[in-house]
Design an enzyme around this catalytic site. Sequence first.
Site, PDB file in Angstrom:
ATOM      1  N   TYR A 141       0.666  -1.049   0.111  1.00 25.49           N
ATOM      2  CA  TYR A 141       0.051   0.003  -0.188  1.00 25.49           C
ATOM      3  C   TYR A 141       0.897   1.366   0.088  1.00 25.49           C
ATOM      4  O   TYR A 141       0.397   2.293  -0.189  1.00 25.49           O
ATOM      5  CB  TYR A 141      -0.947  -0.047   1.255  1.00 25.49           C
ATOM      6  CG  TYR A 141      -2.156  -1.054   1.244  1.00 25.49           C
ATOM      7  CD1 TYR A 141      -2.163  -1.858  -0.101  1.00 25.49           C
ATOM      8  CD2 TYR A 141      -2.989  -1.079   2.206  1.00 25.49           C
ATOM      9  CE1 TYR A 141      -3.181  -2.852   0.045  1.00 25.49           C
ATOM     10  CE2 TYR A 141      -4.161  -2.125   2.244  1.00 25.49           C
ATOM     11  CZ  TYR A 141      -4.193  -3.113   1.035  1.00 25.49           C
ATOM     12  OH  TYR A 141      -4.977  -3.700   1.063  1.00 25.49           O
ATOM     13  N   LYS A 191       3.520 -15.145   2.147  1.00 22.72           N
ATOM     14  CA  LYS A 191       3.717 -15.878   0.831  1.00 22.72           C
ATOM     15  C   LYS A 191       5.005 -16.319   0.524  1.00 22.72           C
ATOM     16  O   LYS A 191       5.614 -15.849  -0.764  1.00 22.72           O
ATOM     17  CB  LYS A 191       2.682 -15.256  -0.308  1.00 22.72           C
ATOM     18  CG  LYS A 191       2.520 -15.847  -1.450  1.00 22.72           C
ATOM     19  CD  LYS A 191       1.434 -16.854  -1.497  1.00 22.72           C
ATOM     20  CE  LYS A 191       1.326 -17.585  -2.769  1.00 22.72           C
ATOM     21  NZ  LYS A 191       0.448 -18.688  -2.742  1.00 22.72           N
ATOM     22  N   ASP A 247      -5.441  -6.718   5.597  1.00 23.25           N
ATOM     23  CA  ASP A 247      -6.823  -6.020   5.231  1.00 23.25           C
ATOM     24  C   ASP A 247      -7.977  -7.242   4.760  1.00 23.25           C
ATOM     25  O   ASP A 247      -8.892  -7.180   5.156  1.00 23.25           O
ATOM     26  CB  ASP A 247      -6.270  -5.296   4.138  1.00 23.25           C
ATOM     27  CG  ASP A 247      -7.384  -4.388   3.719  1.00 23.25           C
ATOM     28  OD1 ASP A 247      -8.414  -4.250   4.502  1.00 23.25           O
ATOM     29  OD2 ASP A 247      -7.071  -3.408   2.914  1.00 23.25           O
ATOM     30  N   ASP A 251     -11.052  -8.947   7.157  1.00 16.46           N
ATOM     31  CA  ASP A 251     -12.594  -8.802   6.666  1.00 16.46           C
ATOM     32  C   ASP A 251     -13.174 -10.145   6.619  1.00 16.46           C
ATOM     33  O   ASP A 251     -14.195 -10.540   6.905  1.00 16.46           O
ATOM     34  CB  ASP A 251     -12.737  -8.136   5.223  1.00 16.46           C
ATOM     35  CG  ASP A 251     -12.779  -6.665   5.353  1.00 16.46           C
ATOM     36  OD1 ASP A 251     -12.484  -5.788   6.542  1.00 16.46           O
ATOM     37  OD2 ASP A 251     -13.474  -6.102   4.487  1.00 16.46           O
TER      38      ASP A 251
END
Length: 357
Positions: A141, A191, A247, A251
């Site tokens: 980000y 990852k 993020d 959720d």
Amino acid sequence: MKYNLVILPGDGIGPEVMQEGIKVLKRIEEIFSHKFELQYEKAGGAAIDSYGVPLPDQTLNSCKQADAVLKGPMGGPKWDQLENKLRPEAGILGLRKELGLFANLRPIKLYEPLKDASTLKPEVINGIDLLIVRELVSGIYFGEPRGIFGEGENKYGVNTEIYRTGEVSQVVRLSCELARARRKKLTSIDKFNVLESSRLWHDVAAEVSKNFQDVQFEHQIVDNAAMQLIRNPKQYDVLVTTNMFGDILSDEASMLTGSLGMLPSASLGGEVALYEPAGGAAPDIAGQNKANPLAMILSISMMLKYSFHLDRESLLIEQAVDKVLRQGFKTADLTNSKERSVSCIEMGDLITKEIVG
Ligand code: NAD
């Protein structure tokens, strides 16, 4: 004690849920001899409308001088056409970066009366209590270069994920400390099998964890973690992960609790912490008095605990939420089509009434 708070009501459902949060805070003020000085400022879409930028200097300076910041969700379709650096989201990211808030804590706790509100089977989610720690001021980000370049068929978009050793170690260290105060298990998610930034994350996390021998440490690859969160969420205590993975996974995990409207968050790391619901501005229900204010109210409970060490006051709010849900009151996001729901304002009133000293 007197506490100076900056209030950023936000956009969409932001002002509605903030109003109910403040009601609860006023109740705490009434019962205990605290004084919460509230300074309202604008950021996100509201600031774009008034000043043309998502994070005005005045807002940033006020936040830097506050004892804590309470923020409503920001953004919405009205500002979707603006270039990225002028969008409400740029204001949110800028604020987190400027305040040095490197760790975003998202507790995923199932309130027993909501076990039927989740789409998952009660036996999978009963008793879950886990904490997702999302790295908040680095990763994809924020990385450079970023942008859309070129023309026609060759036009391309670029984002860059960079993680530095110091950035990973500070958030993993904090997560180890949080795990130590809970059930002493930490899962680091990355990852590493594909991404170099994750390889570094993986190695640094393992190294930092060696200093916490009493905390059981493990790695999981993000695709497996996304599946495990739904298959067997009770295996987790604290999870720590990158900005984007956190993020998305938080959720996903919010649905274990019944609704995104139940998920509070605390952003820590700098001198001033920020508290906000994990969900967005919910433009589909904004202005309809339908939003669930509990994520905002529980974010205030986190503020009392983490910023001001007012553990009793914080617990009273959590207990009031539990009591009201046990009495069967739910906002529309938690009910099925046959159940009656209460409005955002009614929910705020019910919680406020349940808080007794
Ligand atoms: P969203 O989280 O706003 O909404 C997703 C779904 O969850 C919607 O159906 C919404 O009604 C529901 N929901 C969310 N919070 C709720 C609540 N408190 N009560 C009841 N239902 C709730 O996600 P979106 O629609 O993708 O995003 C809308 C805007 O919010 C976008 O501009 C996005 O950038 C912004 N956003 C802001 C933040 C933030 O300020 N931290 C976080 C996420 C998204």
